[in-house]
Scaffold this motif. Structure first.
Motif, PDB file in Angstrom:
ATOM      1  N   CYS A  27     -16.881   4.753 -54.167  1.00 47.61           N
ATOM      2  CA  CYS A  27     -17.057   6.121 -55.174  1.00 47.61           C
ATOM      3  C   CYS A  27     -17.810   7.212 -54.185  1.00 47.61           C
ATOM      4  CB  CYS A  27     -18.407   5.708 -56.107  1.00 47.61           C
ATOM      5  SG  CYS A  27     -17.285   4.442 -57.094  1.00 47.61           S
ATOM      6  N   ASP A 130     -10.414  11.577 -63.581  1.00 47.37           N
ATOM      7  CA  ASP A 130     -10.862  10.819 -62.359  1.00 47.37           C
ATOM      8  C   ASP A 130     -12.107  10.134 -62.311  1.00 47.37           C
ATOM      9  OD1 ASP A 130      -8.342  11.389 -61.244  1.00 47.37           O
ATOM     10  OD2 ASP A 130      -8.842  13.416 -60.723  1.00 47.37           O
ATOM     11  N   ARG A 132     -15.149   7.302 -62.783  1.00 49.29           N
ATOM     12  CA  ARG A 132     -14.901   5.905 -62.401  1.00 49.29           C
ATOM     13  C   ARG A 132     -15.966   5.016 -63.157  1.00 49.29           C
ATOM     14  NH1 ARG A 132     -14.704   9.970 -58.581  1.00 49.29           N
ATOM     15  NH2 ARG A 132     -16.740  10.398 -59.329  1.00 49.29           N
ATOM     16  N   THR A 199     -10.524   3.963 -62.865  1.00 51.03           N
ATOM     17  CA  THR A 199     -10.427   5.234 -63.052  1.00 51.03           C
ATOM     18  C   THR A 199      -9.937   5.769 -64.236  1.00 51.03           C
ATOM     19  OG1 THR A 199      -8.331   5.325 -61.855  1.00 51.03           O
ATOM     20  CG2 THR A 199     -10.394   5.461 -60.429  1.00 51.03           C
TER      21      THR A 199
END
Length: 203
Positions: A27, A130, A132, A199
């Motif tokens: 990440c 996008d 996470r 995601t």
């Protein structure tokens, strides 16, 4: 809060550095994090040791855990933890900071199906495009796992029948797809655990 409030977990001591490394590697774009089920706060402390620029919002439903985490976060200049509980419907509608990453370490096997389903539902509602969802813990792969995890699963179920080691392929991936969270990565790490990344694909 003071250092007297800090709790220490032997399992966190064993795995916190590995988890911090995996988070930093998987990440790298993360800037703002909501941690669900922070426990003692040692995992957050380890991640922030590698990524001190992160804005980290810890949370836990347990009072003692929140006091422990609060003491650690105060030393790191982070916000005090919130009393979030994913077993509660609409937990994600609480007054929360905007985040691009949600972290749940050793959570999904010690909550009910409602608890981990609501984790995914809340992540889908909170995360931007996008964004996470980072998970860590013991997992099965299409019903298969190590003998130690099978024994752990039996132990969990003896404590609470709604707990248990979840199946990444047969339970978690379909759940992610249901809420628009795409399965992005999984790797097995020491002590028969997995690091898993989903995601936000629904925006």
């Amino acid at each position: 809060m003071s250092s007297d409030d800090m709790l220490y977990s032997p399992s966190a001591a064993r795995n916190k550095d590995m988890i911090a490394e995996a988070f930093a590697r998987l990440c790298p774009e993360a800037a703002s994090v909501l941690e669900v089920g922070s426990g003692t706060g040692e995992h957050a402390e380890a991640v922030l040791g590698l990524r001190p620029q992160l804005a980290w919002q810890a949370s836990d439903p347990d009072d003692a855990a929140r006091r422990s985490t609060a003491a650690r976060m105060a030393l790191l200049g982070q916000l005090a933890p919130l009393a979030l509980d994913t077993r509660h419907d609409h937990w994600w509608t609480e007054e929360l900071p905007q985040v691009d990453t949600i972290v749940a370490i050793n959570v999904i096997h010690i909550t009910s199906r409602e608890g981990y389903e609501n984790l995914f539902r809340g992540a889908a509602a909170l995360l931007p495009a996008d964004g996470r969802l980072f998970l860590y813990g013991p997992m099965k792969r299409r019903g298969v796992t190590e003998e130690s995890n099978l024994q752990f699963d039996a132990s969990l179920k003896s404590r609470d029948p709604s707990w248990g080691v979840r199946d990444l392929d047969d339970e978690l991936q379909p759940l992610g797809a249901r809420f628009g969270l795409a399965f992005a990565h999984a790797e097995q790490v020491p002590a028969n655990n997995h690091v898993v990344l989903f995601t936000q694909a629904g925006r």
